[in-house]
Design a protein around this motif. Sequence first.
Motif, mmCIF file in Angstrom:
data_model
loop_
_atom_site.group_PDB
_atom_site.id
_atom_site.type_symbol
_atom_site.label_atom_id
_atom_site.label_comp_id
_atom_site.label_asym_id
_atom_site.label_seq_id
_atom_site.Cartn_x
_atom_site.Cartn_y
_atom_site.Cartn_z
ATOM 1 N N SER A 55 43.870 35.342 42.621
ATOM 2 C CA SER A 55 43.946 34.681 41.314
ATOM 3 C C SER A 55 45.239 33.892 41.131
ATOM 4 O O SER A 55 45.276 32.918 40.376
ATOM 5 C CB SER A 55 43.785 35.703 40.181
ATOM 6 O OG SER A 55 44.813 36.662 40.229
ATOM 7 N N TRP A 56 46.328 34.270 41.807
ATOM 8 C CA TRP A 56 47.582 33.519 41.658
ATOM 9 C C TRP A 56 47.453 32.115 42.242
ATOM 10 O O TRP A 56 48.084 31.177 41.743
ATOM 11 C CB TRP A 56 48.727 34.277 42.307
ATOM 12 C CG TRP A 56 48.676 34.374 43.800
ATOM 13 C CD1 TRP A 56 47.942 35.242 44.545
ATOM 14 C CD2 TRP A 56 49.405 33.575 44.730
ATOM 15 N NE1 TRP A 56 48.160 35.035 45.875
ATOM 16 C CE2 TRP A 56 49.062 34.018 46.027
ATOM 17 C CE3 TRP A 56 50.321 32.534 44.598
ATOM 18 C CZ2 TRP A 56 49.587 33.454 47.179
ATOM 19 C CZ3 TRP A 56 50.858 31.973 45.750
ATOM 20 C CH2 TRP A 56 50.492 32.428 47.011
ATOM 21 N N LEU A 57 46.624 31.950 43.265
ATOM 22 C CA LEU A 57 46.373 30.613 43.805
ATOM 23 C C LEU A 57 45.591 29.765 42.811
ATOM 24 O O LEU A 57 45.866 28.571 42.624
ATOM 25 C CB LEU A 57 45.603 30.718 45.122
ATOM 26 C CG LEU A 57 46.330 31.423 46.277
ATOM 27 C CD1 LEU A 57 45.380 31.622 47.448
ATOM 28 C CD2 LEU A 57 47.542 30.615 46.717
ATOM 29 N N GLU A 58 44.608 30.366 42.166
ATOM 30 C CA GLU A 58 43.818 29.648 41.169
ATOM 31 C C GLU A 58 44.692 29.227 39.988
ATOM 32 O O GLU A 58 44.575 28.104 39.486
ATOM 33 C CB GLU A 58 42.666 30.543 40.702
ATOM 34 C CG GLU A 58 41.724 30.952 41.819
ATOM 35 C CD GLU A 58 40.918 32.197 41.510
ATOM 36 O OE1 GLU A 58 40.260 32.719 42.419
ATOM 37 O OE2 GLU A 58 40.967 32.664 40.344
ATOM 38 N N ALA A 59 45.581 30.120 39.552
ATOM 39 C CA ALA A 59 46.485 29.785 38.453
ATOM 40 C C ALA A 59 47.420 28.646 38.837
ATOM 41 O O ALA A 59 47.716 27.756 38.026
ATOM 42 C CB ALA A 59 47.282 31.017 38.036
ATOM 43 N N SER A 60 47.884 28.636 40.080
ATOM 44 C CA SER A 60 48.793 27.581 40.534
ATOM 45 C C SER A 60 48.082 26.237 40.638
ATOM 46 O O SER A 60 48.678 25.194 40.354
ATOM 47 C CB SER A 60 49.397 27.960 41.889
ATOM 48 O OG SER A 60 50.173 29.129 41.782
ATOM 49 N N LYS A 126 36.279 28.795 42.540
ATOM 50 C CA LYS A 126 37.170 28.781 41.373
ATOM 51 C C LYS A 126 38.304 27.774 41.558
ATOM 52 O O LYS A 126 38.706 27.104 40.596
ATOM 53 C CB LYS A 126 37.746 30.188 41.168
ATOM 54 C CG LYS A 126 38.578 30.343 39.910
ATOM 55 C CD LYS A 126 37.737 30.246 38.661
ATOM 56 C CE LYS A 126 38.561 30.580 37.428
ATOM 57 N NZ LYS A 126 37.783 30.420 36.192
ATOM 58 N N LEU A 127 38.839 27.639 42.761
ATOM 59 C CA LEU A 127 39.880 26.641 43.016
ATOM 60 C C LEU A 127 39.369 25.241 42.696
ATOM 61 O O LEU A 127 40.069 24.442 42.062
ATOM 62 C CB LEU A 127 40.330 26.714 44.473
ATOM 63 C CG LEU A 127 41.353 27.787 44.851
ATOM 64 C CD1 LEU A 127 41.547 27.809 46.366
ATOM 65 C CD2 LEU A 127 42.688 27.538 44.152
ATOM 66 N N ALA A 128 38.154 24.935 43.144
ATOM 67 C CA ALA A 128 37.587 23.619 42.861
ATOM 68 C C ALA A 128 37.389 23.431 41.363
ATOM 69 O O ALA A 128 37.706 22.370 40.806
ATOM 70 C CB ALA A 128 36.262 23.453 43.603
ATOM 71 N N GLN A 129 36.900 24.454 40.702
ATOM 72 C CA GLN A 129 36.644 24.333 39.273
ATOM 73 C C GLN A 129 37.942 24.193 38.479
ATOM 74 O O GLN A 129 38.004 23.420 37.510
ATOM 75 C CB GLN A 129 35.857 25.550 38.792
ATOM 76 C CG GLN A 129 35.238 25.359 37.411
ATOM 77 C CD GLN A 129 34.235 26.452 37.087
ATOM 78 O OE1 GLN A 129 34.055 27.406 37.847
ATOM 79 N NE2 GLN A 129 33.575 26.334 35.962
ATOM 80 N N GLU A 130 38.987 24.904 38.876
ATOM 81 C CA GLU A 130 40.274 24.760 38.197
ATOM 82 C C GLU A 130 40.832 23.353 38.389
ATOM 83 O O GLU A 130 41.454 22.794 37.484
ATOM 84 C CB GLU A 130 41.263 25.801 38.725
ATOM 85 C CG GLU A 130 40.961 27.223 38.302
ATOM 86 C CD GLU A 130 41.080 27.420 36.805
ATOM 87 O OE1 GLU A 130 41.773 26.635 36.140
ATOM 88 O OE2 GLU A 130 40.476 28.375 36.295
#
Length: 482
Positions: A55-60, A126-130
């Motif tokens: 999740s820290w990667l997604e937040a970044s 999730k990375l793509a969506q963020e």
Amino acid sequence: MFWRGVWGYLPANIVQGLVGFGAIVVFTRLLSPEDFGRYAIAFSVMTLVHVGTFSWLEASMARFWAAERDQGLADHFNTLYRTMAVMTAAVLPVAALLLWLSPIGDGLKLAIGAGLVGLPIRSLAKLAQERFRAAGEVSKSAAMDIGVTLGGFLIGATCALLGVGAASPLIGLAVAPLLALPFVLPGELRQARGGVHYRDRLFGYARYGYPIAAGLGLSLIMASTDRFLLEVFMGPAAVGAYHAGYSLSSRTLDVLFIWLGAAGTPALIMAWERGSREAFMTAAREQASTFILIGLPAAVGVALVARPLADFMIGEDLRSVAASVTPWIALSALLSGMTSYYLSQSFVLGRRTDRLLLTLCIPAAANVILNLILVPRMGVMGAALATTTSFAIGVLASIVMGRSIIAMPIPWTTLSRCALACGAMAGVVLLLPAWGGVLELALKATVGAIVYAAVVMTLNAAGVRDLATRLIAARTGRSMLI
């Protein structure tokens, strides 16, 4: 940007709401109370591991996209996706070994395994969506959300029909994003071409993202400690009944806050990075007012119709206990949403996520202590009271500690007017007959919504009457031109 996102994400969040309620209807009937409880525990384990790893990667991805857009984003993408690959190779074998060695039943072990296998798949999606959200590509983000949500539900329901058991919903959560990745991942990886994996950049992301991940982990502890303790003291059937009531009430508020937060967080970041402080405060006050205007009546409404809603939505074996905890969980979901999607933004915007972590330690510790005290004595009701109290403590901690970084404005006038409207709504709804089932639910929901709308329009809560007047005037002007 906020309102464009609000309306753009509306279809996706309608689907989220329908699927969320549909999942309660379907899985509380297709799964036994014990299997539904095992699913609830496996889902909690999966979510905790996800928060601790990816999740820290997604937040970044979300936070640094706007700040680094003008400098070129190839390094940003390269760093995130390479780190994602390395962590997947490191985490999954360890998780598989620990699961294999754990002394739990085969049904629960299979459910947890299905959830863990889907972790990197869901994180890539999730990375793509963020990235879509940060870039303001609302239609892409919404379309992906709709596809993954519907696909996950249909796949999970099919597995449950085939008798797969507690793992069914988690299989759906893994397979649906896997089917979506061929359509989005190649384009995202192309943006990493020519980029460099900078260690200093990664450390910066970690300093920002890991406190957020730890904070999310503490939030999940608040949301899942009760399930683990209920499993210990009362067994999986009690977990299933509690999770059914928890999902019924929290899902309603979660969908609303996720919808508003999907639009609100990027808008606040953009206002903070590129606008004046006055413009930011105006945007923040508008968002807080909108959250209160929509979230407060939703929580009160769910509490008012807890029994007929449970009769309609939840399987017969689980509904009585579920209805008893629904009002308390609705209140806790409101407090959690306001904290996560608004009050905690002061730490995110100020890049002081270390303070966010400290803030979340307070309610998390209170939650564990309260659950240990109340669950053995009061069962599921003790779990509900512990959860609600801990989230109330979290609101106070966020307000007090966040003011030293960025003082998020609290629209007290809107809060008081919406509270008055909710009081009027509750007074009328409580006078209506209790027929039970869908007829009572439809009557109370309709009448309550009408009363609330009438009072907020009369009081002009959150400026809704002014907004309606402007929209009518604009529509009238266009008609005259035509």
